[in-house]
Design a protein around this motif. Sequence first.
Motif, short mmCIF file in Angstrom:
data_model
loop_
_atom_site.label_atom_id
_atom_site.label_comp_id
_atom_site.label_asym_id
_atom_site.label_seq_id
_atom_site.Cartn_x
_atom_site.Cartn_y
_atom_site.Cartn_z
N UNK A 81 39.35 65.16 6.51
CA UNK A 81 40.70 65.67 6.73
C UNK A 81 41.65 65.30 5.58
N UNK A 82 41.33 64.26 4.85
CA UNK A 82 42.22 63.79 3.79
C UNK A 82 41.87 64.33 2.40
N UNK A 83 40.72 65.00 2.28
CA UNK A 83 40.30 65.46 0.95
C UNK A 83 40.93 66.81 0.63
N UNK A 84 41.65 66.90 -0.48
CA UNK A 84 42.42 68.12 -0.76
C UNK A 84 41.64 69.27 -1.40
N UNK A 85 40.49 69.00 -2.02
CA UNK A 85 39.80 70.10 -2.71
C UNK A 85 38.31 69.79 -2.88
N UNK A 101 33.15 64.03 -4.94
CA UNK A 101 33.28 62.61 -5.28
C UNK A 101 33.06 61.73 -4.05
N UNK A 102 33.58 62.14 -2.91
CA UNK A 102 33.47 61.34 -1.69
C UNK A 102 32.04 61.28 -1.16
N UNK A 103 31.21 62.24 -1.55
CA UNK A 103 29.85 62.29 -1.02
C UNK A 103 28.79 62.02 -2.08
N UNK A 104 29.20 61.57 -3.25
CA UNK A 104 28.25 61.35 -4.34
C UNK A 104 27.19 60.32 -3.97
N UNK A 105 27.52 59.35 -3.16
CA UNK A 105 26.57 58.28 -2.81
C UNK A 105 25.79 58.58 -1.52
#
Length: 95
Positions: free
Chosen positions: A17-21, A27-31
């Motif tokens: 919900x906080x990720x704008x694009x 980047x948030x799921x790279x790991x």
Amino acid sequence: MAHERFRFAAPGWRVQAELPNPSNFEAATAAVREDDVAELVSCGPDPDRHVQAIRQWTDAGFDHVAIVAVGDPDRFFQAWERELRPRLTTGRSPG
């Protein structure tokens, strides 16, 4: 394929919900590893695994469950007709 298309579920809704694009999702799921996704998404050729995953929702009272065919749609619909739907409607293995 599930890792490629559904890894965004791993961080949870608060993060999503906080990720704008899209670049922030990347980047948030790279790991996120394939094993992480396998814990969240019913994957693979075992129909019992999919039936169990679907039943978690129907047993909880949901009367609509979205099932996504990842990969070959013809193979998915064959599996749905021959193995999944009969088990979900009768509660027994086909045969």
